[in-house]
Design a protein around this motif. Structure first.
Motif, mmCIF file in Angstrom:
data_model
loop_
_atom_site.group_PDB
_atom_site.id
_atom_site.type_symbol
_atom_site.label_atom_id
_atom_site.label_comp_id
_atom_site.label_asym_id
_atom_site.label_seq_id
_atom_site.Cartn_x
_atom_site.Cartn_y
_atom_site.Cartn_z
ATOM 1 N N GLU A 87 58.129 32.393 21.089
ATOM 2 C CA GLU A 87 59.626 32.019 20.693
ATOM 3 C C GLU A 87 59.489 32.307 19.201
ATOM 4 O OE1 GLU A 87 62.015 30.712 22.766
ATOM 5 O OE2 GLU A 87 60.378 31.384 24.222
ATOM 6 N N CYS A 88 60.558 32.201 18.322
ATOM 7 C CA CYS A 88 60.737 32.443 16.738
ATOM 8 C C CYS A 88 59.601 31.735 16.285
ATOM 9 C CB CYS A 88 62.062 32.000 16.294
ATOM 10 S SG CYS A 88 62.011 32.003 14.698
ATOM 11 N N LEU A 89 58.560 32.204 15.413
ATOM 12 C CA LEU A 89 57.661 31.335 14.850
ATOM 13 C C LEU A 89 58.180 30.409 13.873
ATOM 14 C CD1 LEU A 89 54.912 34.106 14.352
ATOM 15 C CD2 LEU A 89 55.046 32.344 15.910
ATOM 16 N N ARG A 90 59.197 30.695 12.948
ATOM 17 C CA ARG A 90 59.892 29.830 11.955
ATOM 18 C C ARG A 90 60.276 28.620 12.769
ATOM 19 N NH1 ARG A 90 60.556 31.864 7.562
ATOM 20 N NH2 ARG A 90 60.663 34.111 8.530
ATOM 21 N N ASP A 91 61.113 28.899 14.107
ATOM 22 C CA ASP A 91 61.795 27.750 14.523
ATOM 23 C C ASP A 91 60.607 26.738 15.105
ATOM 24 O OD1 ASP A 91 64.288 26.835 15.673
ATOM 25 O OD2 ASP A 91 63.078 26.877 17.639
ATOM 26 N N ASN A 118 66.979 29.658 17.221
ATOM 27 C CA ASN A 118 65.931 30.170 17.897
ATOM 28 C C ASN A 118 65.716 31.510 17.429
ATOM 29 O OD1 ASN A 118 63.258 30.195 18.793
ATOM 30 N ND2 ASN A 118 63.895 29.699 20.957
ATOM 31 N N TYR A 119 66.059 32.021 16.578
ATOM 32 C CA TYR A 119 65.971 33.495 16.031
ATOM 33 C C TYR A 119 66.252 33.591 14.417
ATOM 34 C CZ TYR A 119 66.801 38.428 15.343
ATOM 35 O OH TYR A 119 66.530 39.670 14.912
ATOM 36 N N CYS A 120 65.133 33.978 14.078
ATOM 37 C CA CYS A 120 65.063 34.084 12.321
ATOM 38 C C CYS A 120 65.244 35.711 11.929
ATOM 39 C CB CYS A 120 64.056 33.428 11.868
ATOM 40 S SG CYS A 120 62.376 34.507 11.968
ATOM 41 N N GLY A 121 64.616 36.491 12.949
ATOM 42 C CA GLY A 121 64.929 38.024 12.571
ATOM 43 C C GLY A 121 63.889 38.171 11.561
ATOM 44 N N ASN A 122 62.964 37.256 10.946
ATOM 45 C CA ASN A 122 62.059 37.802 10.436
ATOM 46 C C ASN A 122 60.516 37.063 10.534
ATOM 47 O OD1 ASN A 122 60.964 38.974 7.834
ATOM 48 N ND2 ASN A 122 61.396 37.426 6.527
ATOM 49 N N CYS A 123 60.353 37.080 11.895
ATOM 50 C CA CYS A 123 58.818 36.880 12.170
ATOM 51 C C CYS A 123 58.546 38.099 13.409
ATOM 52 C CB CYS A 123 58.953 35.400 12.696
ATOM 53 S SG CYS A 123 59.427 35.171 14.505
ATOM 54 N N VAL A 124 57.256 37.845 13.702
ATOM 55 C CA VAL A 124 56.817 38.995 14.461
ATOM 56 C C VAL A 124 57.576 38.878 16.121
ATOM 57 C CG1 VAL A 124 54.662 37.867 15.394
ATOM 58 C CG2 VAL A 124 54.684 40.027 15.292
ATOM 59 N N ASN A 125 57.867 37.625 16.445
ATOM 60 C CA ASN A 125 58.245 37.420 17.715
ATOM 61 C C ASN A 125 59.608 37.634 17.623
ATOM 62 O OD1 ASN A 125 55.879 36.411 18.481
ATOM 63 N ND2 ASN A 125 56.474 34.467 18.907
ATOM 64 N N CYS A 126 60.460 37.444 16.658
ATOM 65 C CA CYS A 126 61.913 37.981 16.852
ATOM 66 C C CYS A 126 61.973 39.454 16.539
ATOM 67 C CB CYS A 126 62.592 37.022 15.446
ATOM 68 S SG CYS A 126 62.976 35.427 15.711
ATOM 69 N N LEU A 127 60.881 40.143 15.869
ATOM 70 C CA LEU A 127 61.064 41.447 15.959
ATOM 71 C C LEU A 127 60.118 42.364 17.022
ATOM 72 C CD1 LEU A 127 60.524 41.700 12.000
ATOM 73 C CD2 LEU A 127 62.633 42.066 13.282
#
Ligand code: ADP
Ligand code: MG
Ligand code: ZN
Length: 618
Positions: A382-386, A398-407
């Motif tokens: 999942e989103c790491l920031r989240d 659950n999406y930041c667009g700036n972590c490895v999982n979102c990308l």
């Protein structure tokens, strides 16, 4: 001097146009005569919350701060902005100390930084009791709490000191540590009176987050550093030995590197820290002993060579990245050994020796739970920031667009059969064993332990022999992450069933897991990472602007040398980048650049303007 309002002070002295989230409320609280308590993440700008009112109130503001380096830095920063400030701590010679006190008595400093140990010394009391103290600002206030990670007994002297003053000053407290216990401790111990509270979000959207599991950590590190020349950053290792090893290899490979850990002499630690802060060395390899209060704003990356012991520690350490709000990268290199090392630290924790046995067990249990949450961070898809923000009790998309999982592109993989076998095995051995025994059983390992526990007679023995071990581990972690299995918090870490385990055994609930697309993941991950970065920057400097930036940077270095302050105290990277983009030609142009106020313009403005003039001619 004319009387400035808070916005004018912000602009004139600090060169900023706008307050950041939370700053105004705390400043207004203080100016209204109230106690305040600011809980804001590292880099959010807590210092201004007490510095600005200090300049506006009649009387002196005492700032209590735990570290000498931190005081030195902040006072240098204030002096650079044209504000009279001083510090009183053990780094001064007796002569310097008395001189500073003399000036303080004469009312020369609106802001004085004091080490807590000084508060009860006679000479200091003589000054304080005979001066008008408008505010006592307690920075890094979590140091009063035994629950915190940085308890300092000397902080307990603050309240005694305040009580001795003839008139109670405003008391303000600031920390980045958010847990409930610490927060309550601070209010109680500092006896804050109905404080104005401000808790701002923990999100640091400019930090790119990533977890990697490189086969060879050193090679991965080297590749990263080669791809990011001229950028400065910190590499955190779990042990002194690793710090030595990694820094030596990097030096041999030609990188500009220094190191920091508790095993070095005070003098060397100070020297190495300064080398890093003054940009004489780009890369700092350190244990977690390094970093508290480091306000170097242009740390571009933080690489964890090992996984730290808790999300708290991790977030504090990556908090030192990109405090100028420009993009920064936080990459964690995970390996299973990191878990073992952290477990060892927990089991052999000597810091808690004075605690009684039961309390010690509770603390150890809590630490193991923290370690587990940290480990899950390395496995979540999942989103790491989240994940981090939820840990601190904040809820985001659950999406930041700036972590490895979102990308990363994932595919859904059905792991139901593996899940069934793992849960079945835990159940059939009557929940008596840890992860390793369970995994060894299903993959049919022939170890002494397996034979001793007679797991080779277990119905699940060898059932998943064809599945690679890393995949088994992934699924095991996923099951724990999703609460289909749990693990005890004692040192044995025994795998247990949960209320939902039966869904997998009895109800045959399918278990679908997100996994990075194997082939693509490697190449794709890289280009995505780049895209993510430039998206967040918004400013990729052109080649000519880059050359300009280098000129500005060397002028900054020249000035920093003359003034004997770190370069970022002259101007931050962000300020230089803005200059490159806006190419100021006049004083008014310069003053519109963030980070340049009247005073700094007066000091350096002309020299920087000259560069732009020369540049326009060429
Ligand atoms: P903290 O103590 O909360 O970790 P600092 O007070 O050291 O953070 O501030 C971090 C950085 O943010 C500093 O470089 C500071 O100059 C900058 N900063 C603070 N307030 C503002 C603002 N209103 N606008 C722009 N930059 C700011
Ligand atoms: Mg601070
Ligand atoms: Zn994300």
């Amino acid at each position: 001097m004319e009387i400035l309002d808070k916005c004018q002070v912000l602009k004139q002295y600090f060169g900023f146009d706008m307050f950041r989230e939370g700053q105004e409320k705390l400043i207004d609280g203080i100016l209204d005569g109230k106690d305040v308590f600011g809980i804001m993440p590292t880099g959010s700008g807590k210092s201004l919350c007490f510095q600005i009112p200090a300049l506006m109130m009649e009387g002196i503001t005492l700032v209590i701060s735990p570290l000498i380096s931190l005081m030195k830095d902040q006072v240098a920063s204030l002096n650079q902005a044209g504000i009279h400030a001083a510090y009183l701590n053990s780094s001064l010679t007796p002569g310097q100390y008395h001189k500073a006190l003399e000036y303080a008595k004469a009312g020369r400093y609106p802001i004085i930084y004091v080490a807590p140990e000084r508060l009860e010394t006679e000479s200091f009391l003589d000054f304080a009791l005979n001066s008008k103290i408008a505010m006592v600002a307690v920075d890094e206030a979590h140091c009063v709490s035994q629950w915190g990670q940085d308890f300092r007994p000397s902080y307990l002297k603050i309240v005694e000191f305040i009580k001795r003053l003839s008139k109670r000053p405003i008391v303000s407290a600031f920390t980045a540590t958010a847990t409930k216990e610490v927060r309550e401790d601070i209010i109680d111990i500092l006896m804050l009176q109905d404080p104005v509270m401000m808790t701002t979000g923990y999100d640091r959207p400019n930090l790119y987050l990533s977890v990697q599991t490189p086969r060879d950590k050193y090679e991965a590190l080297k590749t990263y550093l080669e791809a990011h020349p001229e950028q400065g950053g910190i590499i955190y290792c779990l042990t002194r030995k690793l710090v030595e090893e990694v820094s030596t290899r990097l030096r041999e490979d030609g990188f500009s590197v220094t190191r920091y850990h508790a095993g070095l002499s005070d003098a060397e630690r100070r020297r190495n820290q300064d080398d890093f802060i003054y940009d004489r060395c780009l890369i700092m390899v350190a244990t977690n002993a390094f970093g508290m209060g480091i306000d170097k704003s242009n740390v571009r990356f933080i690489i964890h060579y090992n996984m730290p012991g808790s999300i708290e520690a991790y977030y504090q350490e990556i908090g030192r990245c990109a405090r100028d709000q420009e993009p920064g990268e936080c990459i964690l290199y995970y390996s299973g050994q990191d878990v073992v090392t952290n477990q060892f630290f927990i089991d052999h924790n000597t810091e808690n020796r004075e605690l009684d046995y039961v309390t010690r067990q509770i603390v150890a249990e809590r630490d193991r739970e923290r370690l587990r949450k940290m480990t899950f961070y390395c496995f979540t898809r999942e989103c790491l920031r989240d994940y981090i923000l939820r840990y601190f009790g904040e809820y985001h998309a659950n999406y930041c667009g700036n972590c490895v999982n979102c990308l990363t592109q994932f595919e859904s993989v059905d792991v139901t059969e593996i899940a069934k076998a793992l849960v079945g095995c835990v159940s059939s051995c009557r929940q008596r064993y840890g992860v390793t025994v369970i995994l060894d059983t299903v993959r049919g390992a022939n170890t002494a332990k397996i034979r001793q526990y007679r797991m080779d007679e277990n119905p699940y023995y060898g059932m998943l022999a064809k599945i690679p071990i890393y995949r088994l581990r992934q699924v095991m972690n996923e099951l724990m992450l999703r609460d289909f299995l749990s693990v005890t918090t004692d040192e044995y870490a025994i795998v247990k069933l949960t209320d939902t385990s039966k869904k997998i055994i009895d109800e045959a609930e399918p278990v679908i897991m997100k996994m990075a697309k194997e082939q693509e993941a490697r190449t794709k991950g890289k280009s995505d990472q780049k895209a993510g970065r430039s998206k967040k920057t918004g400013v990729e400097l052109s080649a000519t602007d880059k050359a300009l930036f280098e000129k500005l940077r060397s002028l900054r270095m020249e000035i920093a040398r003359e003034e004997q302050v770190p370069p970022y105290i002259v101007f931050s990277d962000k300020t230089l980048v803005h200059m490159c983009l806006s190419k100021p030609e006049t004083k008014a142009d310069m003053l519109s650049v963030p980070g340049i106020g009247e005073f700094k313009f007066g000091k350096y403005g002309k020299r920087f303007l000259r560069i732009f003039k020369e540049n326009a001619v060429n």
